[in-house]
Design a protein around this motif. Structure first.
Motif, mmCIF file in Angstrom:
data_model
loop_
_atom_site.group_PDB
_atom_site.id
_atom_site.type_symbol
_atom_site.label_atom_id
_atom_site.label_comp_id
_atom_site.label_asym_id
_atom_site.label_seq_id
_atom_site.Cartn_x
_atom_site.Cartn_y
_atom_site.Cartn_z
ATOM 1 N N VAL A 55 36.338 35.530 38.960
ATOM 2 C CA VAL A 55 37.311 34.192 38.856
ATOM 3 C C VAL A 55 37.603 33.817 37.778
ATOM 4 O O VAL A 55 36.585 34.012 36.719
ATOM 5 N N ARG A 56 38.682 33.830 37.566
ATOM 6 C CA ARG A 56 38.922 33.608 36.012
ATOM 7 C C ARG A 56 39.804 32.424 35.740
ATOM 8 O O ARG A 56 40.897 32.734 37.126
ATOM 9 N N ALA A 57 40.909 32.310 34.478
ATOM 10 C CA ALA A 57 41.539 30.893 34.227
ATOM 11 C C ALA A 57 42.841 32.029 34.390
ATOM 12 O O ALA A 57 44.316 31.548 34.760
ATOM 13 N N GLN A 58 42.619 33.368 34.553
ATOM 14 C CA GLN A 58 44.305 34.476 34.375
ATOM 15 C C GLN A 58 44.459 34.028 35.562
ATOM 16 O O GLN A 58 45.709 33.989 36.195
ATOM 17 N N LEU A 59 44.276 33.477 37.366
ATOM 18 C CA LEU A 59 44.596 33.412 38.718
ATOM 19 C C LEU A 59 45.530 32.205 38.322
ATOM 20 O O LEU A 59 46.709 32.410 39.581
ATOM 21 N N VAL A 60 45.367 31.237 37.608
ATOM 22 C CA VAL A 60 46.353 30.357 37.294
ATOM 23 C C VAL A 60 47.849 30.833 36.752
ATOM 24 O O VAL A 60 48.889 30.255 37.260
ATOM 25 N N SER A 61 47.733 31.600 36.004
ATOM 26 C CA SER A 61 48.743 32.095 35.338
ATOM 27 C C SER A 61 49.339 33.178 36.201
ATOM 28 O O SER A 61 50.871 32.646 36.434
ATOM 29 N N PHE A 62 48.974 33.997 37.143
ATOM 30 C CA PHE A 62 49.452 34.253 37.811
ATOM 31 C C PHE A 62 50.349 33.719 38.948
ATOM 32 O O PHE A 62 51.496 34.461 39.106
ATOM 33 N N ALA A 63 50.134 32.275 39.696
ATOM 34 C CA ALA A 63 50.528 32.143 40.887
ATOM 35 C C ALA A 63 51.831 31.087 39.755
ATOM 36 O O ALA A 63 52.829 30.942 40.512
ATOM 37 N N LEU A 64 51.756 31.282 38.305
ATOM 38 C CA LEU A 64 52.687 31.007 37.997
ATOM 39 C C LEU A 64 53.686 31.371 37.362
ATOM 40 O O LEU A 64 54.940 31.147 37.521
ATOM 41 N N VAL A 65 53.512 32.796 36.960
ATOM 42 C CA VAL A 65 54.438 33.112 36.839
ATOM 43 C C VAL A 65 54.789 33.736 38.592
ATOM 44 O O VAL A 65 55.883 34.373 38.066
ATOM 45 N N ALA A 66 54.234 34.266 38.964
ATOM 46 C CA ALA A 66 54.993 34.233 41.090
ATOM 47 C C ALA A 66 55.726 32.991 41.600
ATOM 48 O O ALA A 66 57.482 33.574 41.570
ATOM 49 N N LEU A 67 55.600 31.489 40.590
ATOM 50 C CA LEU A 67 56.913 30.881 40.845
ATOM 51 C C LEU A 67 57.846 30.650 40.215
ATOM 52 O O LEU A 67 59.339 31.142 40.618
ATOM 53 N N VAL A 68 57.677 31.297 39.089
ATOM 54 C CA VAL A 68 58.750 31.212 37.670
ATOM 55 C C VAL A 68 59.660 32.842 37.701
ATOM 56 O O VAL A 68 60.974 32.590 38.128
ATOM 57 N N VAL A 69 59.356 33.922 38.795
ATOM 58 C CA VAL A 69 59.809 34.975 38.643
ATOM 59 C C VAL A 69 61.119 34.741 40.181
ATOM 60 O O VAL A 69 62.225 34.938 40.703
ATOM 61 N N ARG A 127 47.630 44.060 34.707
ATOM 62 C CA ARG A 127 47.120 42.500 35.832
ATOM 63 C C ARG A 127 48.706 41.736 36.581
ATOM 64 O O ARG A 127 48.991 41.745 37.812
ATOM 65 N N MET A 128 48.765 41.762 35.804
ATOM 66 C CA MET A 128 50.474 41.222 35.743
ATOM 67 C C MET A 128 51.598 41.901 36.112
ATOM 68 O O MET A 128 52.443 41.045 36.585
ATOM 69 N N ALA A 129 51.725 42.922 35.738
ATOM 70 C CA ALA A 129 53.111 43.688 36.567
ATOM 71 C C ALA A 129 53.401 43.767 37.817
ATOM 72 O O ALA A 129 54.197 43.387 37.403
ATOM 73 N N PRO A 130 52.312 44.226 38.527
ATOM 74 C CA PRO A 130 53.580 44.197 40.154
ATOM 75 C C PRO A 130 54.064 42.423 40.148
ATOM 76 O O PRO A 130 55.097 42.477 41.038
ATOM 77 N N ILE A 131 54.052 41.218 39.489
ATOM 78 C CA ILE A 131 54.226 40.013 40.302
ATOM 79 C C ILE A 131 55.726 40.681 39.264
ATOM 80 O O ILE A 131 56.623 40.070 40.214
ATOM 81 N N LEU A 132 55.749 40.943 38.350
ATOM 82 C CA LEU A 132 56.905 40.649 37.757
ATOM 83 C C LEU A 132 58.143 41.900 37.962
ATOM 84 O O LEU A 132 58.778 41.689 38.174
ATOM 85 N N LEU A 133 57.424 43.055 38.768
ATOM 86 C CA LEU A 133 57.957 44.460 39.010
ATOM 87 C C LEU A 133 58.654 43.637 41.237
ATOM 88 O O LEU A 133 59.300 44.776 40.756
#
Length: 521
Positions: A144-158, A314-320
Protein backbone atom coordinates in the motif's frame (compact mmCIF):
# COMPACT_ATOMS: atom_id res chain seq x y z
CA UNK A 1 -14.52 12.48 -32.45
CA UNK A 2 -13.17 9.92 -34.89
CA UNK A 3 -10.05 8.03 -33.95
CA UNK A 4 -7.85 5.62 -35.84
CA UNK A 5 -9.25 2.10 -35.56
CA UNK A 6 -6.87 -0.66 -34.46
CA UNK A 7 -4.97 -2.38 -37.25
CA UNK A 8 -6.83 -5.61 -37.72
CA UNK A 9 -7.39 -7.84 -40.73
CA UNK A 10 -10.74 -8.96 -39.35
CA UNK A 11 -13.88 -6.99 -40.01
CA UNK A 12 -16.65 -7.72 -37.58
CA UNK A 13 -19.03 -5.77 -35.43
CA UNK A 14 -17.64 -5.15 -31.92
CA UNK A 15 -19.29 -7.11 -29.15
CA UNK A 16 -19.34 -6.05 -25.52
CA UNK A 17 -18.26 -9.48 -24.27
CA UNK A 18 -15.11 -9.38 -26.42
CA UNK A 19 -13.87 -6.61 -24.14
CA UNK A 20 -15.72 -7.14 -20.86
CA UNK A 21 -14.76 -10.77 -20.31
CA UNK A 22 -10.99 -10.20 -20.82
CA UNK A 23 -11.37 -7.24 -18.45
CA UNK A 24 -13.06 -9.48 -15.87
CA UNK A 25 -10.26 -12.03 -16.22
CA UNK A 26 -7.67 -9.28 -15.70
CA UNK A 27 -9.48 -7.99 -12.64
CA UNK A 28 -9.76 -11.50 -11.24
CA UNK A 29 -6.03 -12.13 -11.74
CA UNK A 30 -4.93 -8.83 -10.17
CA UNK A 31 -7.16 -9.32 -7.12
CA UNK A 32 -6.17 -12.95 -6.65
CA UNK A 33 -2.42 -12.47 -7.15
CA UNK A 34 -2.29 -9.39 -4.90
CA UNK A 35 -4.93 -10.33 -2.34
CA UNK A 36 -2.47 -10.61 0.52
CA UNK A 37 -0.77 -7.37 1.51
CA UNK A 38 2.58 -7.24 3.33
CA UNK A 39 2.95 -4.39 5.78
CA UNK A 40 5.75 -1.96 4.95
CA UNK A 41 7.39 0.53 7.29
CA UNK A 42 6.65 3.46 4.94
CA UNK A 43 3.02 2.96 5.88
CA UNK A 44 4.05 4.25 9.30
CA UNK A 45 5.02 7.76 8.21
CA UNK A 46 2.08 7.81 5.81
CA UNK A 47 -0.44 7.23 8.58
CA UNK A 48 1.50 9.38 11.07
CA UNK A 49 1.20 12.42 8.78
CA UNK A 50 -2.56 11.91 8.48
CA UNK A 51 -2.87 11.49 12.26
CA UNK A 52 -0.96 14.71 12.93
CA UNK A 53 -2.94 16.68 10.38
CA UNK A 54 -6.26 15.44 11.77
CA UNK A 55 -5.21 16.37 15.32
CA UNK A 56 -3.65 19.78 14.62
CA UNK A 57 -5.22 20.95 11.35
CA UNK A 58 -1.80 22.43 10.43
CA UNK A 59 0.27 21.54 7.37
CA UNK A 60 3.87 21.13 8.57
CA UNK A 61 6.46 23.21 6.74
CA UNK A 62 9.53 21.78 8.49
CA UNK A 63 10.60 18.30 9.58
CA UNK A 64 9.62 18.53 13.25
CA UNK A 65 9.62 14.75 13.72
CA UNK A 66 13.40 14.59 13.29
CA UNK A 67 16.02 15.66 15.83
CA UNK A 68 18.81 15.65 13.24
CA UNK A 69 17.32 18.23 10.85
CA UNK A 70 14.22 19.67 12.54
CA UNK A 71 14.33 22.84 10.45
CA UNK A 72 14.66 21.10 7.09
CA UNK A 73 11.90 22.35 4.73
CA UNK A 74 9.14 19.80 4.25
CA UNK A 75 6.88 19.53 1.22
CA UNK A 76 4.58 16.53 1.54
CA UNK A 77 3.42 16.06 -2.05
CA UNK A 78 1.35 13.01 -1.14
CA UNK A 79 -0.50 14.66 1.74
CA UNK A 80 -3.88 13.84 0.18
CA UNK A 81 -3.05 10.14 0.00
CA UNK A 82 -1.82 10.17 3.60
CA UNK A 83 -4.99 11.82 4.86
CA UNK A 84 -7.24 9.52 2.83
CA UNK A 85 -5.43 6.43 4.10
CA UNK A 86 -5.49 7.60 7.72
CA UNK A 87 -9.22 8.33 7.51
CA UNK A 88 -9.83 4.81 6.19
CA UNK A 89 -7.56 3.26 8.80
CA UNK A 90 -9.11 5.17 11.70
CA UNK A 91 -12.52 3.84 10.63
CA UNK A 92 -11.78 0.25 9.56
CA UNK A 93 -8.16 -0.43 10.46
CA UNK A 94 -6.10 -2.64 8.18
CA UNK A 95 -9.20 -3.73 6.24
CA UNK A 96 -9.91 -0.15 5.11
CA UNK A 97 -6.34 0.32 3.88
CA UNK A 98 -6.26 -3.02 2.04
CA UNK A 99 -9.62 -2.46 0.33
CA UNK A 100 -8.32 0.93 -0.83
CA UNK A 101 -5.37 -0.89 -2.42
CA UNK A 102 -7.73 -3.24 -4.22
CA UNK A 103 -9.78 -0.31 -5.54
CA UNK A 104 -6.72 1.48 -6.94
CA UNK A 105 -5.60 -1.78 -8.55
CA UNK A 106 -9.03 -2.17 -10.11
CA UNK A 107 -8.96 1.35 -11.56
CA UNK A 108 -5.52 0.67 -13.02
CA UNK A 109 -6.60 -2.57 -14.69
CA UNK A 110 -9.73 -0.92 -16.11
CA UNK A 111 -7.54 1.78 -17.66
CA UNK A 112 -5.09 -0.86 -18.91
CA UNK A 113 -7.86 -2.90 -20.52
CA UNK A 114 -9.34 0.19 -22.16
CA UNK A 115 -5.94 1.18 -23.59
CA UNK A 116 -5.39 -2.33 -24.94
CA UNK A 117 -8.88 -2.29 -26.43
CA UNK A 118 -8.04 0.98 -28.23
CA UNK A 119 -4.88 -0.57 -29.70
CA UNK A 120 -6.20 -4.02 -30.72
CA UNK A 121 -9.59 -5.48 -31.57
CA UNK A 122 -8.96 -9.21 -31.18
CA UNK A 123 -10.13 -10.85 -27.97
CA UNK A 124 -7.15 -13.23 -27.93
CA UNK A 125 -4.61 -10.41 -28.07
CA UNK A 126 -6.53 -8.38 -25.50
CA UNK A 127 -6.66 -11.28 -23.07
CA UNK A 128 -3.01 -12.30 -23.38
CA UNK A 129 -1.62 -8.78 -23.19
CA UNK A 130 -3.81 -7.78 -20.25
CA UNK A 131 -2.94 -10.89 -18.24
CA UNK A 132 0.73 -10.39 -19.06
CA UNK A 133 0.66 -6.74 -17.97
CA UNK A 134 -1.11 -7.62 -14.72
CA UNK A 135 1.42 -10.37 -14.03
CA UNK A 136 4.42 -8.09 -14.52
CA UNK A 137 2.93 -5.43 -12.24
CA UNK A 138 2.99 -7.66 -9.17
CA UNK A 139 5.71 -5.61 -7.47
CA UNK A 140 3.83 -2.36 -8.02
CA UNK A 141 0.61 -3.77 -6.54
CA UNK A 142 2.22 -5.62 -3.63
CA UNK A 143 2.30 -2.84 -1.02
CA UNK A 144 0.00 0.00 0.00
CA UNK A 145 1.87 3.03 -1.29
CA UNK A 146 0.99 6.33 -2.93
CA UNK A 147 2.32 5.12 -6.28
CA UNK A 148 -0.95 3.17 -6.64
CA UNK A 149 -2.63 6.50 -7.41
CA UNK A 150 -0.08 7.24 -10.13
CA UNK A 151 -0.58 3.81 -11.70
CA UNK A 152 -4.32 4.42 -12.07
CA UNK A 153 -3.70 7.92 -13.38
CA UNK A 154 -1.09 6.83 -15.94
CA UNK A 155 -3.41 4.05 -17.15
CA UNK A 156 -6.16 6.64 -17.73
CA UNK A 157 -3.81 8.97 -19.61
CA UNK A 158 -2.50 6.12 -21.76
CA UNK A 159 -6.05 5.12 -22.67
CA UNK A 160 -7.00 8.74 -23.45
CA UNK A 161 -3.97 9.23 -25.67
CA UNK A 162 -4.12 5.91 -27.52
CA UNK A 163 -7.86 6.15 -28.15
CA UNK A 164 -7.74 9.84 -29.03
CA UNK A 165 -10.94 10.37 -27.05
CA UNK A 166 -11.60 14.08 -26.49
CA UNK A 167 -13.63 13.38 -23.37
CA UNK A 168 -10.98 11.13 -21.81
CA UNK A 169 -8.22 13.61 -22.58
CA UNK A 170 -10.14 16.49 -21.00
CA UNK A 171 -10.92 14.38 -17.95
CA UNK A 172 -7.25 13.41 -17.66
CA UNK A 173 -5.96 16.98 -17.72
CA UNK A 174 -7.29 18.23 -14.35
CA UNK A 175 -6.87 14.81 -12.74
CA UNK A 176 -3.17 14.82 -13.64
CA UNK A 177 -2.78 18.18 -11.94
CA UNK A 178 -4.84 17.40 -8.85
CA UNK A 179 -2.92 14.15 -8.35
CA UNK A 180 0.00 16.34 -7.23
CA UNK A 181 -1.72 16.08 -3.83
CA UNK A 182 -1.43 12.29 -3.89
CA UNK A 183 1.98 11.30 -5.29
CA UNK A 184 5.07 12.74 -6.93
CA UNK A 185 4.25 10.53 -9.91
CA UNK A 186 1.96 13.31 -11.14
CA UNK A 187 5.04 14.50 -13.06
CA UNK A 188 4.96 11.28 -15.10
CA UNK A 189 1.28 11.85 -15.86
CA UNK A 190 1.90 15.45 -16.86
CA UNK A 191 4.78 14.68 -19.24
CA UNK A 192 2.89 11.70 -20.64
CA UNK A 193 -0.23 13.79 -21.31
CA UNK A 194 1.80 16.51 -23.01
CA UNK A 195 3.67 13.97 -25.13
CA UNK A 196 0.53 12.11 -26.25
CA UNK A 197 -1.23 15.37 -27.11
CA UNK A 198 1.79 16.40 -29.16
CA UNK A 199 1.97 13.04 -30.94
CA UNK A 200 -1.76 13.17 -31.71
CA UNK A 201 -1.40 16.69 -33.12
CA UNK A 202 1.50 15.56 -35.31
CA UNK A 203 -0.42 12.52 -36.55
CA UNK A 204 -3.32 14.78 -37.49
CA UNK A 205 -0.97 17.26 -39.18
CA UNK A 206 0.53 14.46 -41.29
CA UNK A 207 -2.98 13.10 -41.99
CA UNK A 208 -2.07 9.80 -40.40
CA UNK A 209 -5.11 9.93 -38.16
CA UNK A 210 -8.59 11.39 -38.30
CA UNK A 211 -9.43 13.50 -35.27
CA UNK A 212 -11.83 16.33 -34.57
CA UNK A 213 -9.84 17.59 -31.62
CA UNK A 214 -8.54 21.04 -32.48
CA UNK A 215 -4.88 21.92 -32.09
CA UNK A 216 -5.78 24.59 -29.54
CA UNK A 217 -7.42 21.93 -27.34
CA UNK A 218 -4.36 19.68 -27.51
CA UNK A 219 -2.20 22.61 -26.39
CA UNK A 220 -4.67 23.62 -23.66
CA UNK A 221 -4.88 20.18 -22.04
CA UNK A 222 -1.31 20.10 -20.64
CA UNK A 223 -1.71 23.74 -19.61
CA UNK A 224 -4.83 22.82 -17.62
CA UNK A 225 -2.88 19.99 -16.00
CA UNK A 226 -0.03 22.32 -14.98
CA UNK A 227 -2.41 24.93 -13.56
CA UNK A 228 -4.37 22.25 -11.69
CA UNK A 229 -1.16 21.02 -10.07
CA UNK A 230 -0.89 24.39 -8.30
CA UNK A 231 -4.11 23.66 -6.41
CA UNK A 232 -2.47 22.26 -3.29
CA UNK A 233 -1.67 23.53 0.22
CA UNK A 234 1.93 24.34 -0.76
CA UNK A 235 1.12 26.06 -4.07
CA UNK A 236 3.74 26.22 -6.87
CA UNK A 237 6.41 25.28 -4.32
CA UNK A 238 5.14 21.69 -4.33
CA UNK A 239 5.64 21.36 -8.09
CA UNK A 240 9.07 23.02 -8.05
CA UNK A 241 10.26 20.93 -5.09
CA UNK A 242 9.04 17.71 -6.71
CA UNK A 243 10.97 18.56 -9.87
CA UNK A 244 14.08 19.35 -7.84
CA UNK A 245 13.88 16.29 -5.63
CA UNK A 246 13.34 13.94 -8.56
CA UNK A 247 16.85 14.86 -9.75
CA UNK A 248 18.55 14.90 -6.35
CA UNK A 249 21.57 12.55 -6.38
CA UNK A 250 20.72 11.47 -2.82
CA UNK A 251 17.95 9.30 -4.25
CA UNK A 252 20.67 6.96 -5.53
CA UNK A 253 21.26 5.92 -1.91
CA UNK A 254 17.97 4.05 -2.25
CA UNK A 255 18.42 0.95 -4.39
CA UNK A 256 15.04 1.50 -6.04
CA UNK A 257 16.64 4.28 -8.10
CA UNK A 258 19.42 2.03 -9.43
CA UNK A 259 19.93 2.64 -13.20
CA UNK A 260 19.42 -0.52 -15.22
CA UNK A 261 22.58 0.05 -17.20
CA UNK A 262 24.57 -0.80 -14.06
CA UNK A 263 24.45 -4.48 -14.96
CA UNK A 264 26.75 -5.67 -12.16
CA UNK A 265 24.29 -4.55 -9.47
CA UNK A 266 21.11 -5.90 -11.06
CA UNK A 267 19.24 -8.77 -9.44
CA UNK A 268 18.00 -11.62 -11.69
CA UNK A 269 14.48 -10.15 -11.97
CA UNK A 270 15.84 -6.82 -13.19
CA UNK A 271 18.04 -8.54 -15.76
CA UNK A 272 15.01 -10.42 -17.07
CA UNK A 273 13.04 -7.16 -17.25
CA UNK A 274 15.86 -5.51 -19.17
CA UNK A 275 15.90 -8.41 -21.60
CA UNK A 276 12.13 -8.19 -22.11
CA UNK A 277 12.43 -4.48 -22.84
CA UNK A 278 15.01 -5.28 -25.50
CA UNK A 279 12.80 -7.94 -27.07
CA UNK A 280 9.84 -5.52 -27.13
CA UNK A 281 11.94 -2.93 -28.92
CA UNK A 282 13.11 -5.44 -31.53
CA UNK A 283 9.58 -6.73 -32.19
CA UNK A 284 8.31 -3.16 -32.44
CA UNK A 285 10.91 -2.32 -35.09
CA UNK A 286 9.50 -5.18 -37.18
CA UNK A 287 5.76 -5.12 -36.51
CA UNK A 288 4.66 -1.84 -34.90
CA UNK A 289 2.91 0.35 -37.52
CA UNK A 290 5.14 3.31 -38.38
CA UNK A 291 2.32 5.85 -38.35
CA UNK A 292 1.18 5.11 -34.80
CA UNK A 293 3.30 7.88 -33.31
CA UNK A 294 1.52 7.73 -29.94
CA UNK A 295 2.49 4.08 -29.56
CA UNK A 296 6.10 4.82 -30.49
CA UNK A 297 6.12 7.56 -27.88
CA UNK A 298 4.89 5.12 -25.22
CA UNK A 299 7.63 2.68 -26.23
CA UNK A 300 10.34 5.32 -25.94
CA UNK A 301 9.04 6.55 -22.56
CA UNK A 302 8.71 3.02 -21.15
CA UNK A 303 12.25 2.04 -22.14
CA UNK A 304 13.80 5.38 -21.21
CA UNK A 305 12.25 5.67 -17.76
CA UNK A 306 12.84 2.01 -16.90
CA UNK A 307 16.51 2.13 -17.84
CA UNK A 308 17.00 5.34 -15.84
CA UNK A 309 15.72 3.81 -12.57
CA UNK A 310 14.67 0.30 -11.59
CA UNK A 311 11.62 1.59 -9.66
CA UNK A 312 10.08 2.71 -12.97
CA UNK A 313 9.84 -0.91 -14.07
CA UNK A 314 6.61 -0.99 -12.07
CA UNK A 315 5.04 1.51 -14.49
CA UNK A 316 6.46 0.00 -17.70
CA UNK A 317 3.65 -2.58 -18.23
CA UNK A 318 1.06 0.22 -18.32
CA UNK A 319 2.99 2.12 -20.98
CA UNK A 320 3.88 -0.97 -23.01
CA UNK A 321 0.56 -2.84 -22.94
CA UNK A 322 -1.05 -1.03 -25.93
CA UNK A 323 2.28 -1.16 -27.80
CA UNK A 324 2.56 -4.92 -27.38
CA UNK A 325 -1.12 -5.38 -28.25
CA UNK A 326 -0.73 -3.45 -31.52
CA UNK A 327 2.43 -5.22 -32.61
CA UNK A 328 1.05 -8.67 -31.76
CA UNK A 329 -2.10 -7.99 -33.74
CA UNK A 330 -0.06 -6.73 -36.69
CA UNK A 331 2.14 -9.84 -36.49
CA UNK A 332 -0.86 -12.21 -36.36
CA UNK A 333 -2.43 -10.46 -39.32
CA UNK A 334 0.53 -11.53 -41.45
CA UNK A 335 -0.07 -15.21 -40.75
CA UNK A 336 -2.77 -16.03 -43.30
CA UNK A 337 -3.21 -19.63 -42.12
CA UNK A 338 -4.52 -18.66 -38.69
CA UNK A 339 -8.27 -18.85 -38.12
CA UNK A 340 -8.30 -15.71 -35.99
CA UNK A 341 -12.09 -15.56 -35.68
CA UNK A 342 -12.15 -18.98 -34.05
CA UNK A 343 -9.23 -18.14 -31.78
CA UNK A 344 -10.97 -14.96 -30.67
CA UNK A 345 -14.19 -16.86 -29.96
CA UNK A 346 -12.24 -19.35 -27.84
CA UNK A 347 -10.44 -16.50 -26.08
CA UNK A 348 -13.75 -14.92 -25.08
CA UNK A 349 -14.96 -18.20 -23.57
CA UNK A 350 -11.61 -18.73 -21.86
CA UNK A 351 -11.80 -15.20 -20.46
CA UNK A 352 -15.15 -15.94 -18.88
CA UNK A 353 -13.87 -19.18 -17.36
CA UNK A 354 -10.72 -17.50 -15.99
CA UNK A 355 -12.76 -14.62 -14.57
CA UNK A 356 -15.05 -16.98 -12.67
CA UNK A 357 -12.13 -19.06 -11.34
CA UNK A 358 -9.94 -16.11 -10.34
CA UNK A 359 -12.73 -14.11 -8.71
CA UNK A 360 -14.09 -17.17 -6.87
CA UNK A 361 -10.67 -18.06 -5.49
CA UNK A 362 -10.10 -14.46 -4.41
CA UNK A 363 -13.52 -14.26 -2.74
CA UNK A 364 -12.73 -17.39 -0.72
CA UNK A 365 -9.62 -15.75 0.72
CA UNK A 366 -11.05 -12.28 1.36
CA UNK A 367 -11.62 -12.80 5.14
CA UNK A 368 -7.96 -13.75 5.61
CA UNK A 369 -6.68 -11.14 3.15
CA UNK A 370 -8.21 -8.23 5.08
CA UNK A 371 -5.28 -8.42 7.51
CA UNK A 372 -1.67 -7.51 6.83
CA UNK A 373 0.89 -10.24 6.44
CA UNK A 374 4.53 -9.97 7.51
CA UNK A 375 7.18 -9.04 4.99
CA UNK A 376 10.48 -10.95 5.44
CA UNK A 377 12.54 -8.08 6.85
CA UNK A 378 14.11 -7.32 10.22
CA UNK A 379 11.47 -6.87 12.87
CA UNK A 380 11.99 -4.19 15.58
CA UNK A 381 8.49 -4.65 16.97
CA UNK A 382 9.57 -6.17 20.28
CA UNK A 383 12.07 -3.40 20.93
CA UNK A 384 9.39 -0.81 20.15
CA UNK A 385 7.04 -2.61 22.54
CA UNK A 386 9.69 -2.28 25.26
CA UNK A 387 9.87 1.46 24.54
CA UNK A 388 6.13 1.85 24.86
CA UNK A 389 5.62 -0.42 27.90
CA UNK A 390 8.37 1.32 29.87
CA UNK A 391 7.68 4.88 28.75
CA UNK A 392 11.02 5.28 26.97
CA UNK A 393 11.25 8.22 24.59
CA UNK A 394 13.92 10.55 23.29
CA UNK A 395 16.05 11.28 20.24
CA UNK A 396 16.27 7.81 18.68
CA UNK A 397 19.01 7.11 16.17
CA UNK A 398 17.33 4.48 14.06
CA UNK A 399 18.01 2.10 11.25
CA UNK A 400 16.83 3.93 8.12
CA UNK A 401 14.18 1.34 7.26
CA UNK A 402 12.58 1.68 10.71
CA UNK A 403 12.15 5.45 10.83
CA UNK A 404 8.66 5.44 9.34
CA UNK A 405 7.54 2.71 11.75
CA UNK A 406 8.81 4.75 14.72
CA UNK A 407 6.85 7.82 13.60
CA UNK A 408 3.66 5.76 13.85
CA UNK A 409 4.38 3.63 16.92
CA UNK A 410 6.48 6.00 19.07
CA UNK A 411 5.16 9.54 18.43
CA UNK A 412 6.70 10.82 21.69
CA UNK A 413 10.18 10.25 20.28
CA UNK A 414 11.99 11.90 17.41
CA UNK A 415 13.91 9.99 14.76
CA UNK A 416 17.23 10.41 12.98
CA UNK A 417 15.92 9.67 9.50
CA UNK A 418 13.03 7.89 7.79
CA UNK A 419 11.59 6.79 4.48
CA UNK A 420 10.43 10.24 3.44
CA UNK A 421 13.90 10.57 1.89
CA UNK A 422 14.86 13.91 0.33
CA UNK A 423 11.43 15.48 0.83
CA UNK A 424 12.29 15.70 4.54
CA UNK A 425 16.10 15.33 4.81
CA UNK A 426 19.25 16.49 3.11
CA UNK A 427 21.29 14.03 1.10
CA UNK A 428 24.11 14.35 3.63
CA UNK A 429 21.81 13.30 6.47
CA UNK A 430 20.46 10.30 4.58
CA UNK A 431 24.01 9.25 3.75
CA UNK A 432 25.10 9.59 7.40
CA UNK A 433 22.16 7.49 8.57
CA UNK A 434 22.39 4.70 6.02
CA UNK A 435 26.19 4.38 6.18
CA UNK A 436 26.60 4.58 9.97
CA UNK A 437 29.21 1.99 10.92
CA UNK A 438 30.05 1.24 7.29
CA UNK A 439 32.11 4.35 6.48
CA UNK A 440 35.12 5.96 8.10
CA UNK A 441 33.12 8.12 10.51
CA UNK A 442 33.10 7.15 14.18
CA UNK A 443 29.50 6.06 14.97
CA UNK A 444 29.73 7.36 18.52
CA UNK A 445 30.89 10.78 17.39
CA UNK A 446 28.07 10.93 14.83
CA UNK A 447 25.40 10.23 17.46
CA UNK A 448 26.92 12.67 19.93
CA UNK A 449 27.16 15.35 17.25
CA UNK A 450 23.41 15.09 16.62
CA UNK A 451 22.62 14.72 20.36
CA UNK A 452 21.02 11.28 20.06
CA UNK A 453 20.27 9.73 23.45
CA UNK A 454 18.76 6.44 22.21
CA UNK A 455 19.43 4.04 19.36
CA UNK A 456 17.37 1.33 17.66
CA UNK A 457 19.51 -0.73 15.32
CA UNK A 458 19.79 -4.20 13.85
CA UNK A 459 21.55 -6.76 15.98
CA UNK A 460 24.23 -7.21 13.31
CA UNK A 461 24.78 -3.46 12.85
CA UNK A 462 28.56 -2.83 12.90
CA UNK A 463 28.02 0.40 14.87
CA UNK A 464 26.64 -1.41 17.95
CA UNK A 465 30.00 -2.40 19.41
CA UNK A 466 31.27 1.17 19.43
CA UNK A 467 27.99 2.65 20.66
CA UNK A 468 27.80 0.22 23.60
CA UNK A 469 30.87 1.92 25.06
CA UNK A 470 28.69 4.86 26.16
CA UNK A 471 25.15 3.62 25.58
CA UNK A 472 23.51 0.95 27.73
CA UNK A 473 21.90 -1.94 25.88
CA UNK A 474 18.36 -2.01 27.29
CA UNK A 475 16.95 -4.79 25.14
CA UNK A 476 18.07 -7.12 22.37
CA UNK A 477 16.37 -9.93 20.54
CA UNK A 478 17.35 -11.78 17.38
CA UNK A 479 16.49 -8.79 15.19
CA UNK A 480 16.90 -5.46 16.97
CA UNK A 481 18.74 -3.80 19.83
CA UNK A 482 17.52 -0.83 21.87
CA UNK A 483 20.18 1.33 23.55
CA UNK A 484 20.02 4.45 25.71
CA UNK A 485 22.24 6.77 27.72
CA UNK A 486 19.44 8.57 29.55
CA UNK A 487 19.81 7.98 33.32
CA UNK A 488 16.09 7.38 33.91
CA UNK A 489 16.07 4.68 31.22
CA UNK A 490 19.10 2.97 32.71
CA UNK A 491 17.58 3.09 36.21
CA UNK A 492 14.36 1.54 34.89
CA UNK A 493 16.39 -1.17 33.15
CA UNK A 494 18.17 -2.06 36.39
CA UNK A 495 14.85 -2.30 38.23
CA UNK A 496 13.50 -4.70 35.62
CA UNK A 497 11.83 -3.93 32.32
CA UNK A 498 8.26 -4.61 31.35
CA UNK A 499 8.39 -6.98 28.40
CA UNK A 500 5.68 -7.86 25.88
CA UNK A 501 4.02 -11.13 26.92
CA UNK A 502 4.14 -12.50 23.40
CA UNK A 503 6.35 -12.18 20.35
CA UNK A 504 5.33 -8.99 18.51
CA UNK A 505 5.04 -8.51 14.76
CA UNK A 506 5.06 -5.27 12.77
CA UNK A 507 1.60 -5.90 11.32
CA UNK A 508 0.05 -5.83 14.82
CA UNK A 509 0.74 -2.10 15.09
CA UNK A 510 -1.39 -1.47 11.99
CA UNK A 511 -4.34 -3.82 12.44
CA UNK A 512 -6.62 -1.85 14.74
CA UNK A 513 -8.38 1.43 13.88
CA UNK A 514 -7.47 2.52 17.40
CA UNK A 515 -3.84 2.79 16.35
CA UNK A 516 -0.62 1.17 17.59
CA UNK A 517 -1.77 1.39 21.22
CA UNK A 518 -4.17 -1.49 20.63
CA UNK A 519 -1.31 -3.90 19.86
CA UNK A 520 -0.10 -3.90 23.48
CA UNK A 521 -3.43 -4.41 25.24
Amino acid sequence: MASVPPLDSRAHAPRAMDWLLPLAAGLGLVLLSNAFTPVNTDLGWTLAFGRDLFRTGVFPLTNGHSFTEPNHPLVMYQWGFNVMLYALHSKWGAAGVIVAKWLWMTLTVVGLAAAIRAAASGALVRLLVLLGAVHFMWMGFELVRAQLVSFALVALVVYAGVSGSRRALWVSAPLVGLSANFHGGFLAGLFLLAGLCGALALEARLRWTDTRIRLGELVAMPVVAILSSMLNPYGPRLVLETLRLSGDPARLLDREWLPLWDLKQLVPGEKIALGLLGVTVLLSLVFLPRRRLRLWLLLVLAVGTSVSASRHLRMAPILLAPVVAALFEAALARVKELRLERLDALAVKLSGLLAVCFLALWALRVPEALKFIEWPFRNPSNAIAVMRLNGFSGNVWNDFDWGGLLLWTAPDSRVACDGRHVMAYSGQMIDANINLGFDSRDPLEVLEHFKADMALLRTDDPALKRLSERFTVLFCDAEACLLSKRPEHIARYKEGLKLPPNLMFTSEYFESPEGPEAALR
